[in-house]
Design a protein around this motif. Structure first.
Motif, PDB file in Angstrom:
ATOM      1  N   GLY B 160       0.800  -1.218   0.000  1.00 27.98           N
ATOM      2  CA  GLY B 160       0.000   0.000   0.000  1.00 27.98           C
ATOM      3  C   GLY B 160       0.837   1.275   0.000  1.00 27.98           C
ATOM      4  O   GLY B 160       0.308   2.362  -0.275  1.00 27.98           O
ATOM      5  N   ASP B 161       2.132   1.161   0.305  1.00 25.52           N
ATOM      6  CA  ASP B 161       3.001   2.347   0.235  1.00 25.52           C
ATOM      7  C   ASP B 161       2.961   2.930  -1.180  1.00 25.52           C
ATOM      8  O   ASP B 161       2.927   2.193  -2.172  1.00 25.52           O
ATOM      9  CB  ASP B 161       4.460   1.982   0.550  1.00 25.52           C
ATOM     10  CG  ASP B 161       4.768   2.013   2.050  1.00 25.52           C
ATOM     11  OD1 ASP B 161       3.844   2.306   2.833  1.00 25.52           O
ATOM     12  OD2 ASP B 161       5.927   1.727   2.414  1.00 25.52           O
ATOM     13  N   VAL B 162       2.998   4.241  -1.223  1.00 29.46           N
ATOM     14  CA  VAL B 162       3.107   4.920  -2.509  1.00 29.46           C
ATOM     15  C   VAL B 162       4.592   5.003  -2.870  1.00 29.46           C
ATOM     16  O   VAL B 162       5.440   5.233  -2.008  1.00 29.46           O
ATOM     17  CB  VAL B 162       2.483   6.328  -2.410  1.00 29.46           C
ATOM     18  CG1 VAL B 162       2.856   7.182  -3.609  1.00 29.46           C
ATOM     19  CG2 VAL B 162       0.960   6.202  -2.287  1.00 29.46           C
ATOM     20  N   ILE B 163       4.904   4.789  -4.159  1.00 26.23           N
ATOM     21  CA  ILE B 163       6.290   4.922  -4.634  1.00 26.23           C
ATOM     22  C   ILE B 163       6.425   6.283  -5.314  1.00 26.23           C
ATOM     23  O   ILE B 163       5.650   6.613  -6.213  1.00 26.23           O
ATOM     24  CB  ILE B 163       6.661   3.812  -5.637  1.00 26.23           C
ATOM     25  CG1 ILE B 163       6.361   2.435  -5.033  1.00 26.23           C
ATOM     26  CG2 ILE B 163       8.119   3.915  -6.063  1.00 26.23           C
ATOM     27  CD1 ILE B 163       6.509   1.284  -6.032  1.00 26.23           C
ATOM     28  N   VAL B 164       7.377   7.073  -4.852  1.00 28.14           N
ATOM     29  CA  VAL B 164       7.625   8.376  -5.472  1.00 28.14           C
ATOM     30  C   VAL B 164       9.079   8.436  -5.943  1.00 28.14           C
ATOM     31  O   VAL B 164       9.931   7.703  -5.453  1.00 28.14           O
ATOM     32  CB  VAL B 164       7.361   9.552  -4.488  1.00 28.14           C
ATOM     33  CG1 VAL B 164       5.946   9.490  -3.932  1.00 28.14           C
ATOM     34  CG2 VAL B 164       8.377   9.559  -3.344  1.00 28.14           C
ATOM     35  N   THR B 165       9.344   9.297  -6.913  1.00 27.22           N
ATOM     36  CA  THR B 165      10.747   9.567  -7.269  1.00 27.22           C
ATOM     37  C   THR B 165      10.970  11.070  -7.290  1.00 27.22           C
ATOM     38  O   THR B 165      10.033  11.848  -7.511  1.00 27.22           O
ATOM     39  CB  THR B 165      11.169   9.031  -8.659  1.00 27.22           C
ATOM     40  OG1 THR B 165      10.639   9.890  -9.666  1.00 27.22           O
ATOM     41  CG2 THR B 165      10.723   7.623  -8.880  1.00 27.22           C
ATOM     42  N   LEU B 297       9.129  18.507  -8.048  1.00 27.87           N
ATOM     43  CA  LEU B 297      10.347  17.711  -7.891  1.00 27.87           C
ATOM     44  C   LEU B 297      10.034  16.254  -7.551  1.00 27.87           C
ATOM     45  O   LEU B 297      10.666  15.332  -8.062  1.00 27.87           O
ATOM     46  CB  LEU B 297      11.243  18.306  -6.795  1.00 27.87           C
ATOM     47  CG  LEU B 297      12.520  17.515  -6.545  1.00 27.87           C
ATOM     48  CD1 LEU B 297      13.444  17.589  -7.749  1.00 27.87           C
ATOM     49  CD2 LEU B 297      13.234  17.998  -5.299  1.00 27.87           C
ATOM     50  N   ILE B 298       9.055  16.067  -6.657  1.00 26.99           N
ATOM     51  CA  ILE B 298       8.737  14.702  -6.230  1.00 26.99           C
ATOM     52  C   ILE B 298       7.393  14.295  -6.807  1.00 26.99           C
ATOM     53  O   ILE B 298       6.409  15.030  -6.689  1.00 26.99           O
ATOM     54  CB  ILE B 298       8.701  14.616  -4.687  1.00 26.99           C
ATOM     55  CG1 ILE B 298      10.083  14.985  -4.128  1.00 26.99           C
ATOM     56  CG2 ILE B 298       8.284  13.220  -4.226  1.00 26.99           C
ATOM     57  CD1 ILE B 298      10.179  14.958  -2.616  1.00 26.99           C
ATOM     58  N   LYS B 299       7.370  13.151  -7.459  1.00 29.00           N
ATOM     59  CA  LYS B 299       6.092  12.711  -8.031  1.00 29.00           C
ATOM     60  C   LYS B 299       5.835  11.227  -7.798  1.00 29.00           C
ATOM     61  O   LYS B 299       6.768  10.433  -7.655  1.00 29.00           O
ATOM     62  CB  LYS B 299       6.036  13.055  -9.518  1.00 29.00           C
ATOM     63  CG  LYS B 299       7.106  12.419 -10.328  1.00 29.00           C
ATOM     64  CD  LYS B 299       7.104  12.959 -11.760  1.00 29.00           C
ATOM     65  CE  LYS B 299       8.223  12.255 -12.522  1.00 29.00           C
ATOM     66  NZ  LYS B 299       8.888  13.074 -13.490  1.00 29.00           N
ATOM     67  N   ARG B 300       4.540  10.930  -7.795  1.00 31.57           N
ATOM     68  CA  ARG B 300       4.088   9.559  -7.554  1.00 31.57           C
ATOM     69  C   ARG B 300       4.226   8.742  -8.834  1.00 31.57           C
ATOM     70  O   ARG B 300       3.794   9.181  -9.907  1.00 31.57           O
ATOM     71  CB  ARG B 300       2.617   9.635  -7.142  1.00 31.57           C
ATOM     72  CG  ARG B 300       1.959   8.317  -6.918  1.00 31.57           C
ATOM     73  CD  ARG B 300       0.496   8.528  -6.533  1.00 31.57           C
ATOM     74  NE  ARG B 300      -0.116   7.249  -6.279  1.00 31.57           N
ATOM     75  CZ  ARG B 300      -0.970   7.012  -5.278  1.00 31.57           C
ATOM     76  NH1 ARG B 300      -1.330   7.986  -4.477  1.00 31.57           N
ATOM     77  NH2 ARG B 300      -1.473   5.814  -5.097  1.00 31.57           N
ATOM     78  N   ILE B 301       4.784   7.547  -8.740  1.00 32.31           N
ATOM     79  CA  ILE B 301       4.905   6.719  -9.949  1.00 32.31           C
ATOM     80  C   ILE B 301       4.224   5.363  -9.797  1.00 32.31           C
ATOM     81  O   ILE B 301       4.100   4.627 -10.765  1.00 32.31           O
ATOM     82  CB  ILE B 301       6.378   6.489 -10.364  1.00 32.31           C
ATOM     83  CG1 ILE B 301       7.164   5.768  -9.255  1.00 32.31           C
ATOM     84  CG2 ILE B 301       7.054   7.821 -10.725  1.00 32.31           C
ATOM     85  CD1 ILE B 301       8.493   5.198  -9.737  1.00 32.31           C
ATOM     86  N   GLY B 302       3.794   5.001  -8.587  1.00 37.04           N
ATOM     87  CA  GLY B 302       3.162   3.690  -8.442  1.00 37.04           C
ATOM     88  C   GLY B 302       2.930   3.354  -6.986  1.00 37.04           C
ATOM     89  O   GLY B 302       2.977   4.244  -6.131  1.00 37.04           O
TER      90      GLY B 302
END
Lengths: 333, 333
Positions: B160-165, B297-302
């Motif tokens: 359930g964690d969101v992955i951001v880069t 700068l930081i965005k959600r990818i999955g």
């Protein structure tokens, strides 16, 4: 024969993990604690095949042992206790697995002796990033900790300080000679031969002496990895002092005199290097107590003087004065 | 042209000292303090000429910058602030002084950007012990410190964690392409060319983001030095999870699409590496706040899933499911 390139990165890392600290996980860095009130000591070294070691004189197990011993000796030279080491490797893909296994076993056995570990390196990053077509290079960083007032520095020697050393010098150089010219020494007594070869292949960093120095802190000094003469010169230069060294106190060991002439034996004793003993300076009162408690391991070899030159004093020939100089040390013999 | 071998060890050390921490003295090790309550983070790397860099694509200044950036990125990947680095070098005696000077200037400029220093290395021992007949090897150990509860590890991702880069991926790989085939890109807009080349030659470790992560600790993650896909795979494997990654959220930058086709651009974005961004996993609530404060700068990818596979989801083609697998990542495109 299994070669590194045939193992694959994953398998290689899996095999090497057993030589590392059990808590080592494959993260970007290793995390650990420095004890409260302690300062961190860091020392780095790169050893390159055919420059710092060769297969001719040093099997991979011994390369591993010696590279760790040299780095732990740097910690001892600062009065520090080891926290661990990191290892980064550059290897030829043609390297046999057996070679690498022996290298790591040698590192681990030396680390085990001093209750410390491989805590990181280029292996932990999840990649063996430095596999090249070339000879082996080993980069080791040793991490240690020391109480601020127990640090051993090079630049704090005082006029009148007594200079002491641990152990003996020149044995490693003598061992190297036997390894380089085995045919020349084939009739040498086996116990002497083994002692000298062992001094070269499995030197012992002087971490054992560190706790015994605590009552006498602060002490000036360094290790003799580059030779006894180099250590004396470095301490004098950085402390802006000179020294008187008594030739009879640094007389070569009997084992060395068994395999070479007097002049060469003295040269090896002064300039041989890689004995990884400690050369320390402390007040006469402290030195006396230290020597009394640690005879015959620690012995007095001279004293620090206000005047710059470093003089080698020959008691049997009071008129002779040999100077030790960083630019000419090899020319005196 | 001045060569290393003509300078002599003493002069070489004297010249290099100005790139090091001003308090650095020539002792067996460097001594410094870890702040109270902080843990030590250590990361080691070896870079070898013609393996990790080549004169063709990377001038020495950039080699210095990039080798430091890679090591500082390892610290950022752990959530740590830099304390300093040690540098051990293996150089050919034929190395021009100018080359070495540029290398150190590059290292120093990158260190300066993050207020940190060279604090030791094979130089501080009073010897450049690793001069060989061979190509250059650079071993860097980065030391950092982090509060225990602010450590960023790879193996703590939760379902359930969101992955951001942070930032963008593939730019460094695209810059390399321009450097490898300059004639092919001679008509490319200068500003695009420069941006991509700079991304390759002067990457920025993401230490700037670390303080902004503190309110959301603990966070799982690592850097993308070996590629965005590698970071996702490492995190999932070590956390024993899977992931869903949205292809439209990792769409290649416009600059990359300027110089290559869509498929290659996606490949570079996923597998290019050396962008030194951070890939982080945290709860949806925390992720929302972090992204809100740090857009774009930081965005959600999955997101992290309980089921093992890592699925690339193409919203424009809901029937397609591409799997990301460590053994086959290159085969999917």
């Amino acid at each position: 024969m299994e070669l590194i390139k045939d193992l694959g990165e994953h398998e290689l890392l899996r095999r090497l993990r057993k030589y590392c600290h059990p808590n080592l996980v494959g993260d970007d860095g290793a995390v650990f604690k420095v004890s409260e009130g302690m300062e961190l000591v860091v020392s780095s070294d790169m050893l390159v095949e055919n420059v710092h070691f060769s297969d001719r004189t040093t099997p991979p197990y011994m390369v591993g042992w010696r590279s760790v011993a040299a780095n732990l000796s740097d910690l001892a030279a600062m009065g520090a206790y080891p926290l661990g080491i990191t290892v980064a490797l550059s290897l030829s893909p043609q390297t046999p697995w057996d070679w690498l296994e022996s290298l790591y076993q040698g590192m681990k056995d030396c680390l085990d002796r001093f209750d410390t570990f491989i805590i990181g390196g280029d292996l932990t990053g999840g990649k063996v990033s430095a596999i090249t077509e070339w000879r082996c290079a080993i980069a080791i960083t040793a991490l240690g900790e020391v109480k601020a007032n127990q640090k051993i520095l090079r630049n704090t020697a005082q006029t009148g300080d007594v200079i002491v050393t641990t152990g003996n010098h020149g044995l490693s150089r003598a061992g190297l000679e036997i390894l380089l010219y085995p045919e020349k020494y084939q009739d040498l007594q086996e116990n002497i031969k083994q002692k000298l070869i062992l001094a070269h292949q499995k030197p012992q960093p002087r971490l054992d002496v560190i706790p015994r120095l605590h009552p006498y802190a602060p002490i000036t000094g360094m290790d003799s990895s580059d030779g006894l003469a180099d250590a004396i010169i470095q301490i004098c230069q950085q402390s802006n002092k000179g020294a008187r060294i008594y030739l009879d106190k640094i007389a070569p060991c009997a084992e060395i005199l068994h395999i070479t002439d007097d002049a060469t034996a003295l040269k090896w004793t002064l300039f041989g290097g890689e004995d990884f003993e400690l050369v320390l300076c402390l007040s006469p009162e402290k030195a006396e107590k230290l020597i009394k408690g640690d005879r015959p391991l620690i012995k007095r070899i001279g004293e620090i003087t206000e005047e710059k030159p470093i003089i080698l004093i020959d008691n049997s020939n009071p008129d002779s004065e040999v100077l030790l100089d960083s630019n000419e040390i090899f020319n005196h013999f």
